[in-house]
Design an enzyme around this catalytic site. Structure first.
Site, short mmCIF file in Angstrom:
data_model
loop_
_atom_site.label_atom_id
_atom_site.label_comp_id
_atom_site.label_asym_id
_atom_site.label_seq_id
_atom_site.Cartn_x
_atom_site.Cartn_y
_atom_site.Cartn_z
N LEU A 101 -72.31 -34.37 45.37
CA LEU A 101 -71.98 -33.03 45.84
C LEU A 101 -70.88 -33.22 46.86
O LEU A 101 -70.98 -34.12 47.71
CB LEU A 101 -73.19 -32.36 46.51
CG LEU A 101 -74.17 -31.58 45.63
CD1 LEU A 101 -75.33 -31.07 46.49
CD2 LEU A 101 -73.50 -30.42 44.92
N ASP A 102 -69.83 -32.41 46.82
CA ASP A 102 -68.75 -32.62 47.77
C ASP A 102 -69.20 -32.28 49.19
O ASP A 102 -70.23 -31.65 49.40
CB ASP A 102 -67.49 -31.86 47.36
CG ASP A 102 -67.67 -30.35 47.42
OD1 ASP A 102 -67.84 -29.82 48.53
OD2 ASP A 102 -67.63 -29.70 46.36
N LYS A 103 -68.42 -32.72 50.15
CA LYS A 103 -68.79 -32.62 51.56
C LYS A 103 -69.06 -31.19 51.99
O LYS A 103 -69.93 -30.93 52.83
CB LYS A 103 -67.68 -33.24 52.42
CG LYS A 103 -68.02 -33.36 53.90
CD LYS A 103 -66.91 -34.09 54.64
CE LYS A 103 -67.24 -34.24 56.11
NZ LYS A 103 -66.18 -34.97 56.84
N ASP A 104 -68.33 -30.24 51.43
CA ASP A 104 -68.46 -28.84 51.84
C ASP A 104 -69.59 -28.10 51.12
O ASP A 104 -69.84 -26.93 51.41
CB ASP A 104 -67.14 -28.10 51.60
CG ASP A 104 -66.00 -28.69 52.41
OD1 ASP A 104 -66.26 -29.13 53.55
OD2 ASP A 104 -64.87 -28.73 51.91
N SER A 105 -70.23 -28.78 50.17
CA SER A 105 -71.31 -28.16 49.41
C SER A 105 -72.66 -28.68 49.87
O SER A 105 -72.76 -29.70 50.56
CB SER A 105 -71.13 -28.43 47.91
OG SER A 105 -69.89 -27.90 47.46
#
Length: 240
Positions: A101-105
């Site tokens: 999962l990307d950092k902002d998610s």
């Protein structure tokens, strides 16, 4: 004493998937009793297996956890900025994350020491469903959701080629929030799909992977899968 293939042994040690193990073997990083291993080599628990200088051992106690990754953390176990998820996980168990999962998610990840299970789940051709809740900056109409569901042209960053994303399921929740179920896992896929229509994603939360639900878990929480969840998960993997 049972013999097993060396790539399966490495996978069951929790180091990596069988595919990654094959790469290590082919590159000459693996030895069995001091002899460089070959693809197809077999070992028992009495053999000494090393990857470079590190001895590895089978993990007999397979663990699979649901984990709520908070916003602001990357999906790796560690990184130079100290924003990896290792601090949330018990140490010494050979655990690693399944997918990213990307950092902002935020939201659901699976954590395991079973490299083979990880490989089966990550196999995109198997069409495993992942469900997300997306909140957008702009309001959208039904036409946006219909077009999202049919597939969107984006660049596959792994190959550099333009592709059309696989058909997916979309459902409006509010005028700036929707649910989307995809079977791919391209880098920042949902954000880029929305961006194609000039829709900005404010928040993105993964709430389901196959039969495993995020439910009422809290950010940073780690919960071992129940026996029934794990049995159903493995049965779903066997069907593909």
């Amino acid at each position: 004493m049972e013999e097993i293939r060396i790539n399966k042994y490495i996978s069951k040690s929790g180091v990596c998937s069988r595919r990654a193990a094959d790469k290590l073997i082919n590159e000459g990083h693996v030895t069995i009793n001091g002899v460089v291993a070959e693809t197809g080599s077999k070992v028992t628990e009495k053999d000494i297996v090393r990857i470079d200088d590190d001895i590895i051992n089978l993990i007999k106690d397979i663990k699979v956890y649901a984990f709520y990754k908070p916003v602001g953390y990357i999906s790796s176990l560690s990184d130079e900025q100290g924003t990896g998820i290792a601090s949330f996980l018990p140490q010494g168990m050979g655990l690693f994350p399944v997918g990213r999962l990307d950092k902002d998610s935020e939201g659901l990840m699976l954590i395991t020491n079973d490299g083979n299970l990880m490989n089966e789940i990550l196999n995109a051709s198997n069409g495993h469903e992942k469900e997300y809740i997306v909140t957008t900056r702009q309001k959208f109409n039904n036409d946006f959701l219909v077009k999202m569901a049919k597939g969107v042209p984006i660049t596959n960053r792994a190959t550099g080629k333009k592709i059309i994303t696989a058909p997916c399921k979309t459902e409006a929740l509010e005028d700036n929030s929707f649910k989307i179920t995809i079977i791919q896992g391209l880098n920042r896929q949902i954000r880029r799909m929305c961006g194609y229509f000039d829709i900005d994603v404010v928040s993105l939360k993964r709430v389901r992977i196959m039969n495993i639900m995020l439910g009422n878990m809290r950010p940073g929480e780690l919960k071992e899968l129940s026996q029934s969840e794990l049995i159903k998960l493995r049965r779903m993997l066997e069907k593909v």
